[in-house]
Write a protein that holds these residues in place. Structure first.
Motif, mmCIF file in Angstrom:
data_model
loop_
_atom_site.group_PDB
_atom_site.id
_atom_site.type_symbol
_atom_site.label_atom_id
_atom_site.label_comp_id
_atom_site.label_asym_id
_atom_site.label_seq_id
_atom_site.Cartn_x
_atom_site.Cartn_y
_atom_site.Cartn_z
ATOM 1 N N VAL A 105 -7.914 -3.667 88.121
ATOM 2 C CA VAL A 105 -6.123 -3.324 87.902
ATOM 3 C C VAL A 105 -5.931 -4.564 89.778
ATOM 4 C CG1 VAL A 105 -5.008 -1.541 88.643
ATOM 5 C CG2 VAL A 105 -6.469 -1.023 86.417
ATOM 6 N N LEU A 106 -6.874 -3.750 90.620
ATOM 7 C CA LEU A 106 -6.529 -4.388 91.502
ATOM 8 C C LEU A 106 -7.389 -6.477 91.686
ATOM 9 C CD1 LEU A 106 -8.257 -1.889 94.411
ATOM 10 C CD2 LEU A 106 -5.931 -2.109 93.662
ATOM 11 N N THR A 107 -8.205 -6.631 91.122
ATOM 12 C CA THR A 107 -8.263 -7.863 91.103
ATOM 13 C C THR A 107 -6.836 -8.310 90.927
ATOM 14 O OG1 THR A 107 -9.620 -7.192 89.352
ATOM 15 C CG2 THR A 107 -10.893 -8.033 91.943
ATOM 16 N N SER A 108 -6.327 -8.042 89.015
ATOM 17 C CA SER A 108 -6.106 -8.760 87.988
ATOM 18 C C SER A 108 -4.096 -8.738 89.148
ATOM 19 C CB SER A 108 -5.413 -7.338 87.017
ATOM 20 O OG SER A 108 -6.641 -7.768 86.111
ATOM 21 N N PRO A 135 -10.104 -11.091 86.874
ATOM 22 C CA PRO A 135 -10.740 -10.697 86.113
ATOM 23 C C PRO A 135 -11.218 -11.130 84.757
ATOM 24 C CG PRO A 135 -8.997 -9.370 86.560
ATOM 25 C CD PRO A 135 -9.168 -10.578 87.563
ATOM 26 N N PHE A 136 -9.508 -12.369 83.982
ATOM 27 C CA PHE A 136 -8.734 -12.448 83.147
ATOM 28 C C PHE A 136 -9.920 -13.386 82.152
ATOM 29 C CE2 PHE A 136 -5.465 -11.720 85.982
ATOM 30 C CZ PHE A 136 -4.780 -10.831 84.931
ATOM 31 N N GLY A 146 -8.056 -1.328 82.706
ATOM 32 C CA GLY A 146 -8.398 -0.963 83.766
ATOM 33 C C GLY A 146 -8.036 0.682 84.073
ATOM 34 N N SER A 147 -7.039 0.561 83.448
ATOM 35 C CA SER A 147 -6.087 1.791 83.894
ATOM 36 C C SER A 147 -6.359 2.782 82.561
ATOM 37 C CB SER A 147 -4.636 1.496 83.657
ATOM 38 O OG SER A 147 -3.653 2.696 83.459
ATOM 39 N N THR A 148 -7.283 2.445 81.622
ATOM 40 C CA THR A 148 -7.261 2.818 80.949
ATOM 41 C C THR A 148 -8.705 3.945 80.747
ATOM 42 O OG1 THR A 148 -6.378 2.058 78.231
ATOM 43 C CG2 THR A 148 -8.171 3.461 78.016
#
Length: 204
Positions: A105-108, A135-136, A146-148
């Protein structure tokens, strides 16, 4: 066989409020963003300043995300507890899931920036090129994944089987949202590419 109702208390209002917030967030933001692309409603609210409109939407998305997480915590607290993993995996696995999930999440967010993360392309704030770094280069939709993972981590950490049920619902909601969000975003960038090709080149 133990019934599902012994692990999930379906009488708790907090369970349904959590599911409602999980449904609302991606659904509402997709509708709002597509309306913005077509009608520029938020941009006009900010006197034609698309960037300020995008920042406003970012604050709204972030705030409702915090509310969603709070409602999830309340839902977990109201649900029956049951051992899901043996020691020491009952702490190692959820901690690892949360760490990896938050990293995605944060790196996105860092890679995309505020406008890239919070639907800036619907405001006409387009990135120069597709982000292909971490992370792409690992996942197509690292923020949703990441959220899931963080939802699953919470369920395992607090040992609430209902949390795993909610996590499965989160995954389904995200998959549905991506069916609309992904193609629409691709269309926006495809339209820009077509427009750029049709524009006459400036002579040096």
């Amino acid at each position: 066989m133990t019934s599902l109702s012994s692990f999930v208390d379906f009488s708790k209002e907090s369970l349904y409020l959590s599911l409602l917030s999980i449904t609302f967030n991606p659904t509402a933001w997709n509708i709002v963003a597509q309306n913005e692309y077509h009608n520029k409603t938020i941009t006009r609210m900010f006197g034609g300043n698309a960037r300020n409109g995008c920042y406003f939407l970012a604050v709204m998305i972030f705030s409702f995300g915090l509310l969603r997480d709070h409602l999830y915590q309340r839902a977990l607290a109201d649900q029956p507890r049951a051992r899901l993993l043996p020691e020491p995996y009952d702490t190692i696995v959820p901690a690892a899931l949360f760490l990896v999930g938050q990293t995605f999440v944060l790196t996105s967010t860092y890679a995309l920036g505020i406008t890239g993360t919070f639907l800036g392309d619907y405001f006409g704030i387009l990135m120069d090129h597709r982000v292909e770094g971490f992370p792409f280069n690992v996942l197509r939709d690292p923020m949703y994944v990441g959220s899931t993972m963080c939802f699953a981590a919470g369920a395992l950490w607090y040992e609430r089987p209902a949390g795993l049920l909610i996590t499965a619902y989160v995954y389904i909601v995200y998959l549905i949202a991506l069916r609309y969000e992904g193609p629409f975003t691709d269309m926006i960038y495809s339209n820009r590419a077509t427009q750029q090709k049709s524009e006459p080149k400036k002579e040096l």
